[in-house]
Design a protein around this motif. Sequence first.
Motif, PDB file in Angstrom:
ATOM      1  N   ILE A 275       0.839  -1.203   0.000  1.00 34.45           N
ATOM      2  CA  ILE A 275       0.000   0.000   0.000  1.00 34.45           C
ATOM      3  C   ILE A 275       0.870   1.247   0.000  1.00 34.45           C
ATOM      4  CG2 ILE A 275      -1.738   1.293   1.293  1.00 34.45           C
ATOM      5  CD1 ILE A 275      -2.748  -1.363   2.395  1.00 34.45           C
ATOM      6  N   GLU A 276       1.929   1.236   0.816  1.00 31.37           N
ATOM      7  CA  GLU A 276       2.816   2.391   0.893  1.00 31.37           C
ATOM      8  C   GLU A 276       3.511   2.640  -0.439  1.00 31.37           C
ATOM      9  OE1 GLU A 276       6.834   3.846   3.279  1.00 31.37           O
ATOM     10  OE2 GLU A 276       5.628   2.181   4.050  1.00 31.37           O
ATOM     11  N   LYS A 277       3.929   1.581  -1.119  1.00 34.79           N
ATOM     12  CA  LYS A 277       4.633   1.737  -2.391  1.00 34.79           C
ATOM     13  C   LYS A 277       3.744   2.423  -3.427  1.00 34.79           C
ATOM     14  CE  LYS A 277       5.047  -1.800  -5.138  1.00 34.79           C
ATOM     15  NZ  LYS A 277       5.460  -3.083  -5.750  1.00 34.79           N
ATOM     16  N   TYR A 278       2.530   1.956  -3.570  1.00 30.07           N
ATOM     17  CA  TYR A 278       1.651   2.545  -4.586  1.00 30.07           C
ATOM     18  C   TYR A 278       1.127   3.912  -4.146  1.00 30.07           C
ATOM     19  CZ  TYR A 278       1.763  -1.840  -7.155  1.00 30.07           C
ATOM     20  OH  TYR A 278       2.173  -2.941  -7.878  1.00 30.07           O
ATOM     21  N   MET A 279       0.969   4.093  -2.844  1.00 35.23           N
ATOM     22  CA  MET A 279       0.549   5.404  -2.366  1.00 35.23           C
ATOM     23  C   MET A 279       1.615   6.452  -2.666  1.00 35.23           C
ATOM     24  SD  MET A 279       1.170   7.654   0.372  1.00 35.23           S
ATOM     25  CE  MET A 279       1.833   6.580   1.640  1.00 35.23           C
ATOM     26  N   THR A 280       2.888   6.080  -2.515  1.00 40.26           N
ATOM     27  CA  THR A 280       3.979   7.002  -2.828  1.00 40.26           C
ATOM     28  C   THR A 280       3.982   7.380  -4.298  1.00 40.26           C
ATOM     29  OG1 THR A 280       5.300   5.999  -1.053  1.00 40.26           O
ATOM     30  CG2 THR A 280       6.472   7.324  -2.694  1.00 40.26           C
ATOM     31  N   ARG A 281       3.718   6.416  -5.159  1.00 38.23           N
ATOM     32  CA  ARG A 281       3.665   6.703  -6.597  1.00 38.23           C
ATOM     33  C   ARG A 281       2.489   7.625  -6.931  1.00 38.23           C
ATOM     34  NH1 ARG A 281       4.788   0.644  -9.179  1.00 38.23           N
ATOM     35  NH2 ARG A 281       6.890   0.357  -8.272  1.00 38.23           N
ATOM     36  N   LEU A 282       1.373   7.418  -6.248  1.00 36.25           N
ATOM     37  CA  LEU A 282       0.218   8.275  -6.501  1.00 36.25           C
ATOM     38  C   LEU A 282       0.477   9.709  -6.041  1.00 36.25           C
ATOM     39  CD1 LEU A 282      -2.793   5.963  -5.531  1.00 36.25           C
ATOM     40  CD2 LEU A 282      -2.144   6.727  -7.818  1.00 36.25           C
ATOM     41  N   VAL A 283       1.177   9.867  -4.914  1.00 33.20           N
ATOM     42  CA  VAL A 283       1.500  11.215  -4.438  1.00 33.20           C
ATOM     43  C   VAL A 283       2.374  11.941  -5.459  1.00 33.20           C
ATOM     44  CG1 VAL A 283       2.731  12.528  -2.678  1.00 33.20           C
ATOM     45  CG2 VAL A 283       1.225  10.659  -1.998  1.00 33.20           C
ATOM     46  N   ALA A 284       3.375  11.240  -6.001  1.00 27.13           N
ATOM     47  CA  ALA A 284       4.243  11.848  -7.009  1.00 27.13           C
ATOM     48  C   ALA A 284       3.446  12.225  -8.255  1.00 27.13           C
ATOM     49  CB  ALA A 284       5.380  10.891  -7.361  1.00 27.13           C
ATOM     50  N   GLN A 285       2.534  11.357  -8.654  1.00 27.51           N
ATOM     51  CA  GLN A 285       1.704  11.645  -9.829  1.00 27.51           C
ATOM     52  C   GLN A 285       0.784  12.834  -9.569  1.00 27.51           C
ATOM     53  OE1 GLN A 285      -0.432   8.171 -11.158  1.00 27.51           O
ATOM     54  NE2 GLN A 285      -1.538   9.292 -12.774  1.00 27.51           N
ATOM     55  N   LEU A 286       0.205  12.903  -8.363  1.00 26.78           N
ATOM     56  CA  LEU A 286      -0.674  14.018  -8.036  1.00 26.78           C
ATOM     57  C   LEU A 286       0.098  15.337  -8.001  1.00 26.78           C
ATOM     58  CD1 LEU A 286      -3.555  14.870  -7.102  1.00 26.78           C
ATOM     59  CD2 LEU A 286      -2.740  14.587  -4.749  1.00 26.78           C
ATOM     60  N   CYS A 287       1.286  15.336  -7.418  1.00 27.63           N
ATOM     61  CA  CYS A 287       2.086  16.560  -7.365  1.00 27.63           C
ATOM     62  C   CYS A 287       2.456  17.033  -8.764  1.00 27.63           C
ATOM     63  CB  CYS A 287       3.339  16.329  -6.526  1.00 27.63           C
ATOM     64  SG  CYS A 287       3.005  16.142  -4.751  1.00 27.63           S
TER      65      CYS A 287
ATOM     66  N   ALA B  79      -0.742  25.804   1.087  1.00 29.58           N
ATOM     67  CA  ALA B  79      -0.668  25.013  -0.143  1.00 29.58           C
ATOM     68  C   ALA B  79       0.703  24.368  -0.287  1.00 29.58           C
ATOM     69  CB  ALA B  79      -0.972  25.903  -1.347  1.00 29.58           C
ATOM     70  N   ALA B  80       0.707  23.079  -0.658  1.00 27.82           N
ATOM     71  CA  ALA B  80       1.965  22.333  -0.782  1.00 27.82           C
ATOM     72  C   ALA B  80       1.849  21.309  -1.899  1.00 27.82           C
ATOM     73  CB  ALA B  80       2.306  21.642   0.539  1.00 27.82           C
ATOM     74  N   ARG B  81       2.979  21.033  -2.520  1.00 30.12           N
ATOM     75  CA  ARG B  81       3.064  19.917  -3.467  1.00 30.12           C
ATOM     76  C   ARG B  81       4.441  19.242  -3.377  1.00 30.12           C
ATOM     77  NH1 ARG B  81       2.475  24.232  -7.643  1.00 30.12           N
ATOM     78  NH2 ARG B  81       4.563  24.851  -8.355  1.00 30.12           N
ATOM     79  N   ASP B  82       4.985  19.241  -2.173  1.00 30.01           N
ATOM     80  CA  ASP B  82       6.251  18.555  -1.926  1.00 30.01           C
ATOM     81  C   ASP B  82       5.983  17.067  -1.765  1.00 30.01           C
ATOM     82  OD1 ASP B  82       8.287  17.527   0.425  1.00 30.01           O
ATOM     83  OD2 ASP B  82       9.251  18.879  -1.017  1.00 30.01           O
ATOM     84  N   VAL B  83       6.555  16.262  -2.658  1.00 26.71           N
ATOM     85  CA  VAL B  83       6.265  14.823  -2.684  1.00 26.71           C
ATOM     86  C   VAL B  83       6.654  14.164  -1.362  1.00 26.71           C
ATOM     87  CG1 VAL B  83       6.760  12.637  -3.839  1.00 26.71           C
ATOM     88  CG2 VAL B  83       6.497  14.734  -5.185  1.00 26.71           C
ATOM     89  N   ALA B  84       7.853  14.478  -0.870  1.00 27.70           N
ATOM     90  CA  ALA B  84       8.336  13.820   0.346  1.00 27.70           C
ATOM     91  C   ALA B  84       7.446  14.136   1.542  1.00 27.70           C
ATOM     92  CB  ALA B  84       9.780  14.243   0.622  1.00 27.70           C
TER      93      ALA B  84
END
Length: 505
Positions: A260-272, A306-311
Amino acid sequence: MPRVVSIYLPELTIERIRRTDGAKELSLDHPLVVVARSGSKRWISAADIKAREAGIRVGMPAAKAQAIVRGLQMIDADPAADTAALERITLWALTHYSPIVAMDAPDGIVMDTEGADHLQGGEALMLSGIVNRFHARGLTARVVVADSWGAAHAVARAGSHDTVIVPHGEIARFVERLPLSFLRLVPEIVTSLRTLGFQRIGELAATPRAPLALRFGPEIGRRLDQLYGRMPEPIDPIRPAELIEVSRTFAEPIGAPETIEKYMTRLVAQLCLELQKRGLGARRIDLIVHKVDNTLQAIRAGTARAARDVAWLTKLFRDRIEKIEPGFGIEKLSLVAVMTEPLAEAQKASSLIEEETVDIAPLIDVIGNRGQRVYRLGPVASDVPERSVRLMGALSGEVSACWTLHWPRPVRLLAQPEPIEVIALLPDHPPVSITWRGKRLRVKRADGPERIFGEWWTRSSEYEAVRDYFVIEDEAGKRLWIFRSGDGVDTATGSHRWFLHGIFS
C-alpha cells in the motif's frame, strides 16, 4: 466499523427560494408554499412554517390550500434548482467534513466519517458544528450519526432534535418504533404493508422473511439488512469535474502495508505532477481505498498552506497507513486533491551567509492531522472584549487591525462572563469582596473603573449600555477581571449585576 452521518434539510426548497429572492418580492409576513404539477393536478410539495401553522400540509391540493389561507404566496416547484442547490451544499461538505460525501436526494446529504471525525474534535463536536454552520447560512439541518446509512437516514427524518448520536450496536433501540415510511421503500409497498397490519419497523423486522419475499420480492429484506448494518451500502462520493484525482487499479487485490505504501507514494508523485502543471498546491488531500467487497475507506490529510512537496505529502499519509483495513483486499487506490490553492515556484535568494529560517508549517500539519486545532488570535477593532478577538488560520497573513489598549487585559478571557456576588459601594468604588462559584474572596487590591461603552452604531439596543471593569487581587494573590453592567446610577445603562470576565496569570 463505518460511521455514517445523515444531514437532513427539511426546509431546503423554501430556504432556497427565500435566498434567491433578491428583489424581496416574497413577503415574510405571509405564508409561502411550493406547488408541483402533474398534468392538470396541482398540489403542495413544500410549505413554510407559517403555512403549516395555518393548516396546510404537503400533498394537499393547491386549490384547497388557497381556500384555507387568504393571501397565500404560491411558487411553482423547480426540482432542477433544488437538486443544484443540494449539489452545491454537498460539494461544500466534501471540502469540510469527509472524503466520502454524497447527495441523499431530494433533501439530504450522507457522509462516511470513519477516520475523519477526529479532525472535527469527535462526533459530538462534529455534529454540533455542522448544525451551527448550516444555521449560520440560513439552512435548517438535522444531523444524525449511526452505524449505517439507513439508520442515520431514518432517525434524522423521524426526530425533532438537531443532533442525535446512535451509539455503536444500538440501531435497534432507535429505529424499531419508527413508521414504515422511514425504511426507504416505494410508497406502494408501504401502503400494502399497512393494509396487512404492519405499522412499525420493529414489527416488520420480527416477521419471517420468506412470506414477505414471496409477495414483495427481495426489496424489504434488503432495506432491513441495510438499516441494521447487516448489509453494506456503499456511498458513491460526489466528484466535481475540476477536481484533481489520480488512481491505480490492481489486477490482483493488495493488502500488505508495504505494498500500500509503495503505490501510495507513486500516486503522491503523480498528483504533485498534476498540481505543478496547473500551478496549484494542495491544502486537503483524500486517499480513497476501494475494497473488493464494494466498500470504501478514506484517509484525509491537510496542510496549513498550499503544498506539493512529494516527500512531505508522502510522510503525512505514511504515518496513517496502519489505519487502513484491507479486509479481503484492495482493488483500487485513489488520491484526490479536494482543496487547492495557487502555488508559484519560489526561488531561494543566494547569500554568502547561511541564514537560518524556521518554518513551523510542518509542525502545524502534524498536529492538525492528529485531530488538534491550531490557530492564532487576531485583533478586531472593537472595545467590547469578547468582540475584540477572532480566530485565524495558523499561517494566515497579517491583519490591518491592531489592539490599542492602555489598560491591562487578562491572559484568559472566559467564553461567557460568569455572574458573581459583590459587596461594593456604588457607583465608582471597587468591590470589598466577591463570591465566585460559591467561594468568597476578599479583595486586597483593586484598580478601576475602566468604562466601556456599548457599540450603538452596530446594535441599537446598546445605545446607553456601559460596563465598568475592575482589576482585583485577593489575599492569595489571584488577579481577576470583573465588571458591573451599568454605571451604578441609571438602570437604563445596565442591570447593575456583577460578572467575572477574565483571569490574569
